[in-house]
Design a protein around this motif. Structure first.
Motif, PDB file in Angstrom:
ATOM      1  N   THR A 219       0.831  -1.206   0.000  1.00 44.12           N
ATOM      2  CA  THR A 219       0.000   0.000   0.000  1.00 44.12           C
ATOM      3  C   THR A 219       0.864   1.254   0.000  1.00 44.12           C
ATOM      4  O   THR A 219       0.615   2.200  -0.765  1.00 44.12           O
ATOM      5  N   GLN A 220       1.886   1.266   0.844  1.00 46.02           N
ATOM      6  CA  GLN A 220       2.786   2.425   0.889  1.00 46.02           C
ATOM      7  C   GLN A 220       3.541   2.582  -0.424  1.00 46.02           C
ATOM      8  O   GLN A 220       3.757   3.708  -0.892  1.00 46.02           O
ATOM      9  N   LEU A 221       3.932   1.468  -1.018  1.00 47.00           N
ATOM     10  CA  LEU A 221       4.611   1.520  -2.309  1.00 47.00           C
ATOM     11  C   LEU A 221       3.694   2.127  -3.360  1.00 47.00           C
ATOM     12  O   LEU A 221       4.096   2.997  -4.144  1.00 47.00           O
ATOM     13  N   GLY A 222       2.446   1.678  -3.382  1.00 46.88           N
ATOM     14  CA  GLY A 222       1.490   2.203  -4.350  1.00 46.88           C
ATOM     15  C   GLY A 222       1.225   3.685  -4.173  1.00 46.88           C
ATOM     16  O   GLY A 222       1.123   4.432  -5.160  1.00 46.88           O
ATOM     17  N   GLU A 223       1.116   4.138  -2.923  1.00 45.60           N
ATOM     18  CA  GLU A 223       0.886   5.558  -2.661  1.00 45.60           C
ATOM     19  C   GLU A 223       2.073   6.400  -3.115  1.00 45.60           C
ATOM     20  O   GLU A 223       1.902   7.487  -3.684  1.00 45.60           O
ATOM     21  N   ALA A 224       3.284   5.897  -2.847  1.00 50.22           N
ATOM     22  CA  ALA A 224       4.476   6.635  -3.271  1.00 50.22           C
ATOM     23  C   ALA A 224       4.539   6.742  -4.789  1.00 50.22           C
ATOM     24  O   ALA A 224       4.849   7.810  -5.343  1.00 50.22           O
ATOM     25  N   ILE A 225       4.244   5.644  -5.476  1.00 51.15           N
ATOM     26  CA  ILE A 225       4.294   5.649  -6.937  1.00 51.15           C
ATOM     27  C   ILE A 225       3.218   6.567  -7.513  1.00 51.15           C
ATOM     28  O   ILE A 225       3.454   7.287  -8.494  1.00 51.15           O
ATOM     29  N   LYS A 226       2.052   6.570  -6.903  1.00 50.76           N
ATOM     30  CA  LYS A 226       0.965   7.446  -7.352  1.00 50.76           C
ATOM     31  C   LYS A 226       1.403   8.902  -7.348  1.00 50.76           C
ATOM     32  O   LYS A 226       1.051   9.686  -8.242  1.00 50.76           O
ATOM     33  N   ASN A 227       2.204   9.268  -6.349  1.00 42.78           N
ATOM     34  CA  ASN A 227       2.676  10.650  -6.217  1.00 42.78           C
ATOM     35  C   ASN A 227       4.095  10.841  -6.740  1.00 42.78           C
ATOM     36  O   ASN A 227       4.669  11.921  -6.580  1.00 42.78           O
ATOM     37  N   GLU A 228       4.641   9.779  -7.350  1.00 41.05           N
ATOM     38  CA  GLU A 228       6.013   9.766  -7.870  1.00 41.05           C
ATOM     39  C   GLU A 228       7.006  10.249  -6.811  1.00 41.05           C
ATOM     40  O   GLU A 228       7.879  11.084  -7.069  1.00 41.05           O
ATOM     41  N   GLU A 229       6.876   9.674  -5.631  1.00 42.72           N
ATOM     42  CA  GLU A 229       7.777   9.975  -4.528  1.00 42.72           C
ATOM     43  C   GLU A 229       8.783   8.842  -4.365  1.00 42.72           C
ATOM     44  O   GLU A 229       8.496   7.693  -4.706  1.00 42.72           O
ATOM     45  N   PRO A 230       9.960   9.134  -3.826  1.00 44.72           N
ATOM     46  CA  PRO A 230      10.952   8.075  -3.604  1.00 44.72           C
ATOM     47  C   PRO A 230      10.526   7.156  -2.464  1.00 44.72           C
ATOM     48  O   PRO A 230       9.912   7.598  -1.485  1.00 44.72           O
ATOM     49  N   ILE A 231      10.845   5.891  -2.601  1.00 46.18           N
ATOM     50  CA  ILE A 231      10.558   4.910  -1.559  1.00 46.18           C
ATOM     51  C   ILE A 231      11.484   3.720  -1.761  1.00 46.18           C
ATOM     52  O   ILE A 231      11.850   3.389  -2.899  1.00 46.18           O
ATOM     53  N   VAL A 232      11.897   3.101  -0.668  1.00 45.73           N
ATOM     54  CA  VAL A 232      12.718   1.887  -0.699  1.00 45.73           C
ATOM     55  C   VAL A 232      11.963   0.819   0.084  1.00 45.73           C
ATOM     56  O   VAL A 232      11.562   1.054   1.228  1.00 45.73           O
ATOM     57  N   VAL A 233      11.767  -0.348  -0.522  1.00 46.77           N
ATOM     58  CA  VAL A 233      11.013  -1.412   0.136  1.00 46.77           C
ATOM     59  C   VAL A 233      11.776  -2.734   0.054  1.00 46.77           C
ATOM     60  O   VAL A 233      12.656  -2.910  -0.787  1.00 46.77           O
ATOM     61  N   THR A 234      11.412  -3.651   0.933  1.00 41.16           N
ATOM     62  CA  THR A 234      11.889  -5.028   0.816  1.00 41.16           C
ATOM     63  C   THR A 234      10.890  -5.784  -0.060  1.00 41.16           C
ATOM     64  O   THR A 234       9.684  -5.731   0.173  1.00 41.16           O
TER      65      THR A 234
END
Length: 224
Positions: free
Chosen positions: A115-130
């Motif tokens: 969910t957090q990954l999807g929200e970041a991508i929606k706003n084109e924000e940087p995110i690092v996930v496992t």
């Protein structure tokens, strides 16, 4: 899962990730569990970012704060369930090997991470996930693994089938089917995508079985 198979309250599992992700659990329980071998081969895991993070391509970039990636992500790696194999490997091996002392590995759940990954991508924000493969997110979004030049995550795992001791004698047909069960990464991912898109898991599995009788028949080959 491991405890249940070891104490014989459960018969089997088809999701044992080795030799890396589940290695500590396997060390603890391997004497009480029978290994049948891989059912999906070559399943990598690691740290993943959206492809639009063009300047961040290696775990070293996290340590170096390339393009201020640490500042932009609040020095946080979004993880999954605490105590899971991947979280332990990330915390105890990867972060130490690369000196990610300024970073925090945030425990959550697989669903919350997605969910957090999807929200970041929606706003084109940087995110690092496992993340790991196969996973439906790679079909939904443009993602990339960060290079791991120190091989801190180790070589790709296989997903293995294990059974409780005595299953071969107690349920020989089930044992033989489990021993012959196997999928490719793409086959498994195709079912995962449908489930993520809202299809009932049992229906998604049945649809795949109905459309792949030749593969399913191999699982039952010579089973009497």
């Amino acid at each position: 899962m491991y405890t249940g198979i070891a104490d014989k309250s459960a018969d089997s599992s088809v999701c044992i990730w080795l030799p890396n992700t589940d290695k500590e659990y396997w060390k603890k329980y391997k004497e009480d569990i029978e290994m049948l071998g891989p059912n999906v081969e070559g399943t990598p895991l690691g740290l993943v970012v959206p492809k639009y993070m063009e300047d961040v391509n290696s775990i070293k970039d996290l340590a170096n704060n390339t393009n201020s990636v640490g500042d932009k992500t609040e020095w946080t790696i979004t993880g999954i369930e605490p105590g899971s194999g991947q979280m332990e490997v990330t915390k105890e091996q990867v972060m130490k090997e690369y000196g990610l002392d300024d970073w925090t590995l945030q425990a959550s759940s697989s669903a919350a991470m997605a969910t957090q990954l999807g929200e970041a991508i929606k706003n084109e924000e940087p995110i690092v996930v496992t993340l790991w493969s196969p996973h439906w997110s790679f079909s939904k979004w443009d993602l990339k693994y960060l290079d791991d030049p120190k091989n801190a995550y180790g070589d790709s795992d296989d997903i293995n089938t294990v059974v409780r001791q005595g299953l071969k004698e107690d349920a020989p047909r089930a044992y033989e089917i489990l021993d012959q069960f196997g999928l490719t990464k793409d086959q498994l991912a195709s079912v995962m995508v449908k489930i993520n898109n809202g299809m009932d898991p049992a229906k998604a599995a049945q649809e795949w079985v109905d459309n792949n009788e030749d593969i399913v028949n191999e699982w039952f080959k010579n089973v009497k």
